[in-house]
Design a protein around this motif. Structure first.
Motif, short mmCIF file in Angstrom:
data_model
loop_
_atom_site.label_atom_id
_atom_site.label_comp_id
_atom_site.label_asym_id
_atom_site.label_seq_id
_atom_site.Cartn_x
_atom_site.Cartn_y
_atom_site.Cartn_z
N UNK A 181 0.80 -1.22 0.00
CA UNK A 181 0.00 0.00 0.00
C UNK A 181 0.84 1.28 0.00
N UNK A 182 2.13 1.17 0.18
CA UNK A 182 2.98 2.35 0.35
C UNK A 182 3.31 2.99 -0.99
N UNK A 183 3.63 4.28 -0.93
CA UNK A 183 4.04 5.00 -2.14
C UNK A 183 5.35 4.43 -2.68
N UNK A 184 6.24 4.02 -1.79
CA UNK A 184 7.51 3.45 -2.22
C UNK A 184 7.28 2.23 -3.10
N UNK A 185 6.34 1.37 -2.72
CA UNK A 185 6.08 0.17 -3.51
C UNK A 185 5.53 0.53 -4.88
N UNK A 186 4.67 1.53 -4.94
CA UNK A 186 4.07 1.92 -6.22
C UNK A 186 5.10 2.54 -7.15
N UNK A 187 5.92 3.44 -6.61
CA UNK A 187 6.96 4.07 -7.42
C UNK A 187 7.97 3.03 -7.88
N UNK A 188 8.37 2.17 -6.96
CA UNK A 188 9.32 1.11 -7.31
C UNK A 188 8.74 0.20 -8.38
N UNK A 189 7.45 -0.08 -8.30
CA UNK A 189 6.81 -0.93 -9.29
C UNK A 189 6.86 -0.34 -10.69
N UNK A 190 6.62 0.97 -10.79
CA UNK A 190 6.68 1.63 -12.10
C UNK A 190 8.09 1.57 -12.66
N UNK A 191 9.09 1.88 -11.81
CA UNK A 191 10.48 1.84 -12.27
C UNK A 191 10.87 0.43 -12.67
N UNK A 192 10.44 -0.56 -11.89
CA UNK A 192 10.74 -1.95 -12.20
C UNK A 192 10.14 -2.35 -13.54
N UNK A 193 8.91 -1.95 -13.78
CA UNK A 193 8.23 -2.30 -15.03
C UNK A 193 8.97 -1.70 -16.23
N UNK A 194 9.34 -0.44 -16.12
CA UNK A 194 10.00 0.26 -17.23
C UNK A 194 11.39 -0.31 -17.49
N UNK A 195 12.18 -0.47 -16.41
CA UNK A 195 13.55 -0.96 -16.60
C UNK A 195 13.57 -2.40 -17.08
N UNK A 196 12.65 -3.22 -16.58
CA UNK A 196 12.60 -4.62 -17.02
C UNK A 196 12.26 -4.68 -18.51
N UNK A 197 11.29 -3.90 -18.92
CA UNK A 197 10.88 -3.92 -20.33
C UNK A 197 12.00 -3.42 -21.24
N UNK A 198 12.64 -2.32 -20.85
CA UNK A 198 13.68 -1.72 -21.69
C UNK A 198 14.95 -2.56 -21.71
N UNK A 199 15.37 -3.06 -20.54
CA UNK A 199 16.68 -3.72 -20.43
C UNK A 199 16.64 -5.23 -20.61
N UNK A 200 15.46 -5.84 -20.57
CA UNK A 200 15.40 -7.29 -20.71
C UNK A 200 14.55 -7.75 -21.90
N UNK A 201 13.58 -6.93 -22.31
CA UNK A 201 12.74 -7.30 -23.44
C UNK A 201 13.22 -6.61 -24.72
N UNK A 202 13.35 -5.28 -24.68
CA UNK A 202 13.82 -4.55 -25.85
C UNK A 202 15.30 -4.78 -26.13
N UNK A 203 16.02 -5.34 -25.17
CA UNK A 203 17.45 -5.57 -25.34
C UNK A 203 17.75 -6.40 -26.59
N UNK A 204 16.99 -7.46 -26.80
CA UNK A 204 17.28 -8.37 -27.91
C UNK A 204 16.99 -7.73 -29.27
N UNK A 205 15.82 -7.10 -29.48
CA UNK A 205 15.64 -6.37 -30.74
C UNK A 205 16.69 -5.28 -30.95
N UNK A 206 17.11 -4.64 -29.86
CA UNK A 206 18.14 -3.60 -29.98
C UNK A 206 19.44 -4.18 -30.50
N UNK A 207 19.87 -5.32 -29.95
CA UNK A 207 21.13 -5.92 -30.41
C UNK A 207 21.02 -6.37 -31.86
N UNK A 208 19.87 -6.89 -32.26
CA UNK A 208 19.67 -7.25 -33.67
C UNK A 208 19.74 -6.00 -34.55
N UNK A 209 19.14 -4.91 -34.07
CA UNK A 209 19.13 -3.66 -34.84
C UNK A 209 20.55 -3.10 -34.99
N UNK A 210 21.32 -3.14 -33.91
CA UNK A 210 22.71 -2.64 -33.97
C UNK A 210 23.52 -3.46 -34.96
#
Length: 281
Positions: A181-210
């Motif tokens: 219920x805390x603000x820390x958990x909600x903010x951390x959740x947003x950052x976790x979602x964004x960083x996971x998507x960018x650094x673990x999902x988009x990572x592979x298409x990025x390396x193929x693109x490079x």
């Protein structure tokens, strides 16, 4: 050659023991064994992730020629990090054992045989254990021996996938101690979602693109222009990331839905008509 390997075998278990004992014996903390083990395991994972992502950024930003450029940190950190994956299998097992005790199953956990506890642990953490073993038994030999010094840029990119790990660890600790219920958990959740998507999902298409940009091919043609084992390796590494990202999204949806329901209930308690409270949804 293997000094870094030995150093990693000392640093990660040593940091875990130091943290666990510190949390238990510092006068202003005095945590129980279970709390100290669980938090210490997350702390070590976060420290490893920060080191790995820092090394990954240094390597990938230093290798201008994505195939032939080399950086000394690549082989050194690869050897240093391998003991972490072996240690973490044990650390996850200890967390699994103590979570049963935290949930009030101390007597049951104590009565179980080691075989039964191991079976439930492997059932729950099967994918993570397989991932760790794959890193040790496949990725380590490939990165140290089979690459023959080529592709440090791509290995640096792979190390940067760890950017999301500290936020994943913090989220697990907050959930364990009922702090959703805390603000820390909600903010951390947003950052976790964004960083996971960018650094673990988009990572592979990025390396193929490079790589496509390097050889003059559009992205969609890259998979057909490289050896099949590269595509297979990328698929094996990406598949669990997609699964874990789905779990993170499901957890985020539950938190969001719970917050909306709480807002509606609060509106009803404050005297709003049901249709007005429904509008808050």
């Amino acid at each position: 050659m293997f000094h870094a390997l030995v150093a990693g075998g000392i640093v990660f278990p040593g940091l875990f023991l130091l943290s666990k004992n510190g949390l238990k014996w510092l006068p202003w903390l005095r945590w129980e064994e279970a709390d100290a083990v669980i938090v210490s395991a997350r702390l070590v994972s976060s420290v490893q992730a920060i080191m790995a992502s820092t090394v990954g950024y240094i390597v990938s930003s230093s290798c201008k020629h994505i195939i032939d450029d080399q950086h000394w940190l690549t082989a050194t950190y690869t050897q240093f990090a391998i003991p972490y994956f072996i240690y973490d299998i044990y650390a996850m097992f200890m967390c699994h054992w103590h979570k049963h005790r935290v949930k009030g199953h101390e007597a049951a956990a104590g009565a179980r045989s080691l075989r039964a506890v191991t079976r439930t642990y492997l059932h729950k953490e099967f994918l993570m254990v397989v991932h760790h073993l794959f890193m040790v038994l496949v990725c380590f030999p490939v990165s140290v021996l089979w690459r023959q010094g080529k592709g440090d840029f791509f290995l640096g990119c792979m190390l940067m996938a760890e950017v999301s790990t500290p936020f994943v660890c913090l989220g697990k600790v907050l959930i364990l101690y009922k702090q959703q219920h805390t603000l820390l958990h909600k903010v951390n959740g947003v950052i976790m979602l964004v960083t996971f998507f960018c650094c673990r999902i988009l990572l592979f298409p990025y390396m193929y693109w490079v790589y496509g940009k390097y050889v003059g091919l559009p992205l969609y043609r890259v998979p057909f222009s490289i050896p099949a084992e590269y595509n297979l390796g990328s698929a094996i590494l990406m598949a669990p990331q997609l699964y874990w990202f789905g779990l993170i999204c499901r957890g985020a949806f539950r938190v969001f839905s719970r917050a909306r329901r709480a807002g509606k209930d609060q509106a009803l308690r404050n005297g709003h008509r049901p249709e007005e409270a429904q509008a808050l949804d």
